[in-house]
Design an enzyme around this catalytic site. Structure first.
Site, PDB file in Angstrom:
ATOM      1  N   GLU A 177      10.460   1.030 -14.982  1.00 49.95           N
ATOM      2  CA  GLU A 177       9.439   1.690 -15.812  1.00 49.95           C
ATOM      3  C   GLU A 177       8.893   0.790 -16.914  1.00 49.95           C
ATOM      4  O   GLU A 177       7.694   0.807 -17.207  1.00 49.95           O
ATOM      5  CB  GLU A 177       9.999   2.983 -16.411  1.00 49.95           C
ATOM      6  CG  GLU A 177      10.072   4.153 -15.444  1.00 49.95           C
ATOM      7  CD  GLU A 177      11.233   4.061 -14.463  1.00 49.95           C
ATOM      8  OE1 GLU A 177      12.104   3.182 -14.627  1.00 49.95           O
ATOM      9  OE2 GLU A 177      11.280   4.886 -13.530  1.00 49.95           O
ATOM     10  N   HIS A 235      15.832  15.104 -16.238  1.00 49.14           N
ATOM     11  CA  HIS A 235      14.588  15.205 -15.460  1.00 49.14           C
ATOM     12  C   HIS A 235      13.775  16.445 -15.853  1.00 49.14           C
ATOM     13  O   HIS A 235      12.879  16.843 -15.109  1.00 49.14           O
ATOM     14  CB  HIS A 235      14.900  15.302 -13.962  1.00 49.14           C
ATOM     15  CG  HIS A 235      15.623  14.127 -13.396  1.00 49.14           C
ATOM     16  ND1 HIS A 235      16.929  13.835 -13.687  1.00 49.14           N
ATOM     17  CD2 HIS A 235      15.205  13.145 -12.550  1.00 49.14           C
ATOM     18  CE1 HIS A 235      17.301  12.755 -13.033  1.00 49.14           C
ATOM     19  NE2 HIS A 235      16.278  12.306 -12.355  1.00 49.14           N
TER      20      HIS A 235
END
Length: 332
Positions: free
Chosen positions: A64, A133
């Site tokens: 990321e 998440h």
């Protein structure tokens, strides 16, 4: 907006917006994990790779920070990147590039360059994806000067706000609540824009203002209908953009209704509700209040995996109804 409208899902509306951008602007490209042949973790990019090719719909490795660095560099070089974080939680790995580079470059170079990047952020609870998440991290990013933060609640808003975000010369964090992806609504066919920083009154009322964004707008509207059965008249303001915040619309609504409730999924402490409450306390609307401002935010804990506990950790319609009844029964 165009009178020609169809019913699309939230995900389909976003895909249409991205497809339009890819068709009309050669500077636009998409990047993210599994957004190519797989179509995205939530199938938002769908068949775009087949329509526009792998050079413009790029499957990125699980890195990321590197993805964000590529997006920032490409934006500085004149491209219009759209970076999808598979889950917004993963953007924590890229905060150096987002908060320390993208947000600051315009300021540090005296306005001589900018970073026109859109970072898509699937967020929120309700899918049983547990604590790493399922977060609602929009307040993290809204705290950073130089970033804009968008959080639509309907398919039509998602399309219009996304195209406006893509036109913006500065970095835009585009939050998409995962439970909204399958919700449907009427969406115009044309490539319209909804200005960033402009809230919308989704339901007019006279006795209580509920300010919300994303999935909480739908819950607030459902609560308002429930309260209407008992004669309560509730106004629902959809922020649509958290930064810049449309203070004018919120202040006008509170001056009309004399009561304010902020409903949000992120943790209650130091969340968007605290900012809105403080803003009202500092404004002329404070003298109009007939009850203390109420914040209805998420629990002060990581999101549980257990579905019952997960639901209990974020505001639900009965919670909003109960809090509203309590507020409407009190006067300062």
């Amino acid at each position: 907006m165009d009178a020609m409208i169809r019913e699309l899902s939230f995900a389909e509306a976003l895909r249409e917006a991205m497809g339009h951008a890819l068709e009309t602007d050669p500077r636009v490209f998409l990047m993210g994990e599994d957004i190519g042949v797989y179509g995205g973790a939530f199938q938002v990019t769908g068949d775009l790779v087949h329509r526009f090719g792998e050079a413009r719909v790029i499957d990125a490795p699980i890195a990321e920070l590197g993805q964000a660095g590529v997006a920032v560099g490409a934006a500085l070089a004149g491209q219009r990147p759209v970076l999808e974080f598979q889950f917004s939680d993963f953007a924590a790995l890229a905060m150096e590039q987002i908060a320390n580079q993208a947000a600051k470059i315009r300021f540090m170079y005296g306005g001589k360059c900018s970073v026109p990047v859109v970072m898509r952020m699937p967020c929120g609870s309700g899918t049983g994806a547990a604590a790493q998440h399922s977060q609602s991290m929009e307040a993290w990013f809204a705290h950073v000067p130089g970033l804009k933060v968008v959080e639509p609640s309907t398919p039509a808003d998602a399309k219009g706000l996304f195209l406006a975000a893509l036109d913006d010369p500065d970095p835009v964090m585009f939050f998409e609540h995962k439970l909204l992806y399958k919700t449907k609504g009427h969406v115009p066919t044309e490539a319209y824009r909804i200005p960033l920083g402009k809230a919308e009154i989704k339901r007019k009322g006279s006795q209580l203002t509920i300010v919300a964004s994303a999935i909480m707008v739908l819950k607030a509207l459902e609560a308002a209908e429930e309260l209407a059965k008992d004669g309560y008249d509730v106004e629902v303001v959809d922020l649509r953009t958290l930064r810049p915040l449309d203070t004018e619309t919120i202040i006008a609504s509170v001056k009309k209704t004399s009561r304010l409730m902020c409903v949000y999924e992120g943790a209650k402490t130091l969340g968007i509700g605290a900012e809105i409450a403080a803003m009202i306390a500092e404004s002329e609307a404070f003298d109009y209040l007939d009850a203390p401002i109420r914040r209805l935010g998420g629990a002060e804990c990581p999101l549980p995996y257990n579905p019952d506990l997960e639901r209990a950790a974020v505001p639900q319609v009965p919670d909003i109804v109960a809090a509203a009844r309590d507020m409407l029964s009190k006067r300062v």
